[in-house]
Design an enzyme around this catalytic site. Structure first.
Site, PDB file in Angstrom:
ATOM      1  N   GLY B  13       5.994  79.397 -25.661  1.00  0.00           N
ATOM      2  CA  GLY B  13       6.848  78.858 -26.575  1.00  0.00           C
ATOM      3  C   GLY B  13       7.522  79.547 -27.979  1.00  0.00           C
ATOM      4  N   MET B  14       7.563  78.534 -28.694  1.00  0.00           N
ATOM      5  CA  MET B  14       8.429  79.074 -29.928  1.00  0.00           C
ATOM      6  C   MET B  14       7.480  79.968 -30.663  1.00  0.00           C
ATOM      7  SD  MET B  14      11.350  79.317 -31.903  1.00  0.00           S
ATOM      8  CE  MET B  14      12.277  77.824 -32.004  1.00  0.00           C
ATOM      9  N   HIS B  15       6.633  80.938 -30.523  1.00  0.00           N
ATOM     10  CA  HIS B  15       5.833  81.700 -31.254  1.00  0.00           C
ATOM     11  C   HIS B  15       6.327  82.472 -32.353  1.00  0.00           C
ATOM     12  CE1 HIS B  15       5.485  85.129 -28.378  1.00  0.00           C
ATOM     13  NE2 HIS B  15       6.147  84.429 -27.769  1.00  0.00           N
ATOM     14  N   ALA B  16       5.611  83.059 -33.031  1.00  0.00           N
ATOM     15  CA  ALA B  16       6.106  84.138 -34.049  1.00  0.00           C
ATOM     16  C   ALA B  16       7.137  85.027 -33.609  1.00  0.00           C
ATOM     17  CB  ALA B  16       4.954  84.778 -34.909  1.00  0.00           C
ATOM     18  N   ALA B  19      10.470  83.727 -32.849  1.00  0.00           N
ATOM     19  CA  ALA B  19      10.857  82.821 -33.940  1.00  0.00           C
ATOM     20  C   ALA B  19      11.527  83.703 -35.037  1.00  0.00           C
ATOM     21  CB  ALA B  19       9.975  81.711 -34.646  1.00  0.00           C
TER      22      ALA B  19
END
Lengths: 554, 89
Positions: B13-16, B19
């Site tokens: 997903g939208m992990h660090a 992002a």
């Protein structure tokens, strides 16, 4: 997973999630952290609090850069990326706005940082995603570093004085704590909290150290107790009885036999020369940043040190080190080499690698600016002090001196002249040095590679700095995500420049090594050997892998 | 105004890391960059806000970009999403 079975009066067993299989036994050592610095100060006026915060922000940013560089060197580029994320969190507008808001409400800088961190950590935790919850801890790590800067306290829980290997026990470890830890003494990690995604886990995996996370609290009474850590089973047995110990040792033999078979094979290579199948010997050297890494390098079979970044003493001081201070530190380093060759690179600083007291001007474009040998030739007295110290240290071992950022044979000659002057001075003063000291340069600009035939006449060796050579050849900065792919996808131009340099130096009976990151790229090892590379210099964790690869090459 | 949608394929997903890269890219542009995920909305230039979207694999992200360099921003960001996101993770 918070269970502690009382087996008998003595032994206690804890359960957790095992990371990187393996069985280790040894004494437990508690790493005590003080997460909350929370000494709330009587608040100065708002302007003062704001200034304190700004100052702490600046310092923390610098510290994160240092940690990142260290992590790249010691663990790996990918694992080091977390510090970049930390820097972004530190400078995140929402975070800064929350700090600002709290300051406007009359909070002191400490409270403002804590409130802002908690607000955003809460938001991340509330998403219920285990990975993002782990990032909430990162935010706390960043806040803790800020608070340390504000209070001027040093990190506590320091275990660096431990003399014997131990199993480290902690609440949880932050990336900054993990990186600054002396890893040679750590047998395994046990953390109360943490998940398979937390940094302790990621680092344990990267370093191949068994770990157990999420065990709940371990009683502090266990500090110093002998314990058995079985990462495959996910258990920690404290103060085991004879029976448990016996069973564990048997298991340990089985598990570790398998897990360490490859490791043992690698270790068996340590004292054997790295020879290709066609019989060519390649020297495997280490890149080191400070003296204490040398012991590690030698334990991992380094044939020498291909790059000693000589800045360490300069960086740790707030004034120019004297010749005697430099000599003392190089002397120690050279002595610890046990007669093996060590290549000392002269000062390589610039606007991007600042040392405050050098008072270098800010530059628009530091990568193309006043750096490396350019500074040394412009400020000869600094250069001479360092060269004299290196020369004096050369009397105690096998030292080579190497100059960075060369673009022309004129620069090389100018350096040679200064080196000769230093030798004559030392001779007159009756000071000892190695009269046959090897002199070489870094090949890190396309110009140096293109002019390598002329330059090769002036030197004994070349060492290729692939990081800079890549960025200068492709006009692309690896740190810039918009262009990093350009660097990864265009190896050929770099390899051809290396080939030119290798042919040139061999025509003049010198040798050539590679000390940039590419030296550790196992996909390129065969190619480097085909190009005629004599030496590969890599950071300590890669030493054995490269040695193994060389023995498999043609 | 320019816009595009992208469905996250990265299992994390939208992990660090993405992002962070997304915010780094977005910051290069003057244009205002908004990222919508379901009911939530975030400034595309802010790491913590992007992470707080809680976008997981399969979440559809809707980018709305407006400003003088919106054309270039849209093209770059879309290319980043489709080509680089999660590469080498």
């Amino acid at each position: 997973m918070n269970t502690a079975d009382i087996k008998n009066e003595k032994s206690v067993r804890y359960h957790g999630v095992g990371i990187s299989n393996g069985c280790v036994s040894g004494p437990l050592r508690f790493f005590r952290q003080r997460r909350k610095m929370g000494r709330i100060r009587a608040c100065g006026d708002q302007r003062e609090e704001r200034a304190r915060f700004e100052q702490a922000l600046l310092r923390t940013r610098e510290q994160l850069d240092t940690l990142q560089r260290r992590a790249i060197r010691e663990i790996g580029k990918k694992e080091a990326e977390i510090f970049e994320i930390h820097a972004m969190m530190l400078e995140d507008e929402d975070f800064l706005e929350a700090v600002q808001g709290a300051l406007d409400d009359g909070a002191c800088a400490e409270t403002a940082v804590e409130r802002a961190a908690e607000k955003h950590a809460q938001a991340l935790r509330s998403l219920g995603d285990p990975y993002l919850s782990a990032r909430a801890e990162d935010l706390h790590d960043v806040a803790t570093q800020l608070l340390r800067q504000l209070s001027g306290e040093r990190p506590d829980g320091d275990l660096s004085t431990e003399r014997e290997p131990y199993i480290l026990v902690a609440d949880d470890l932050s990336p900054s704590e993990t990186v600054t830890m002396e890893k040679s003494m750590i047998l395994g990690f046990v953390t109360f909290g943490g998940t398979p995604n937390s940094h302790t886990s990621i680092l344990a995996r990267a370093m191949g150290i068994p770990a157990l996370v999420g065990v709940g609290a371990v009683s502090e009474d266990c500090d110093g107790a002998y314990a058995l850590l079985d990462a495959a089973e996910g258990t920690l047995t404290v103060s085991p009885d004879a029976e448990e110990r016996c069973a564990f040792e048997e298991k340990q033999r089985e598990v570790n036999d398998l897990a360490r078979e490859h490791d043992r094979y690698l270790r068996s290579l340590i004292n054997k020369p790295a020879i290709t199948r066609s019989g060519r010997k390649i020297l495997i050297y280490a890149n080191v940043g400070e003296g204490r890494e040398i012991a590690q390098a030698l334990l991992n079979g380094a044939d020498g040190v291909g790059l000693l970044r000589s800045e360490f003493l300069y960086l740790s001081m707030d004034r120019y080190p004297t010749e005697d201070e430099l000599f003392a530190s190089y002397h120690d380093v050279v002595q610890s080499m046990q007669g093996k060759r060590i290549v000392i690179r002269t000062l390589d600083i610039g606007a991007d690698k600042q040392i405050p007291y050098f008072a270098l001007p800010q530059e628009e474009n530091p990568a193309l600016g006043f750096r490396g040998v350019r500074i040394c030739l412009a400020r000869e007295e600094i250069f001479k002090t360092q060269l004299r110290a290196i020369l004096r240290a050369s009397a105690y071992g096998n030292v080579s001196v190497m100059v960075p950022m060369i673009v022309s044979e004129d620069e090389v000659r100018a350096c040679r002249v200064i080196l000769n002057e230093c030798m004559e001075e030392l001779e007159r003063e009756g000071k000892k040095f190695d009269h046959g000291i090897e002199f070489g340069i870094m090949i890190e600009t396309p110009a140096a590679a293109i002019m390598s035939d002329e330059i090769a006449r002036e030197v004994d060796f070349f060492s290729v700095g692939t990081n800079d050579l890549t960025q200068y050849t492709l006009a692309a900065d690896r740190q810039n995500p918009l262009v990093e792919r350009i660097c990864e996808e265009n190896r050929e131009p770099i390899l051809r420049l290396i080939e030119m340099a290798a042919e040139a130096i061999h025509r003049h009976d010198g040798w050539i090594g590679i000390c940039g990151e590419l030296a550790a790229d196992l996909h390129l090892t065969q190619r480097f050997i085909d190009l005629g590379i004599d030496e590969l210099s890599v950071s300590v964790p890669y030493l054995l892998g490269v040695r193994e690869k060389v023995t498999e090459c043609k | 105004m320019k816009e595009f949608t992208y469905t996250i394929e990265d299992p994390n997903g939208m992990h660090a890391r993405p992002a962070g890269k997304l915010a780094t890219y977005a910051k290069q542009f003057d244009a205002d960059i908004r990222v919508h995920a379901g009911e939530k909305e975030s400034d595309g230039k802010r790491l913590l806000a992007l992470m707080s979207l809680g976008a997981t694999c399969g979440t559809e992200l809707h980018f709305i970009i407006s400003g003088s360099d919106e054309e270039a921003a849209c093209e770059q960001l879309e290319r980043f999403c489709r080509e680089s996101w999660g590469r080498g993770e």
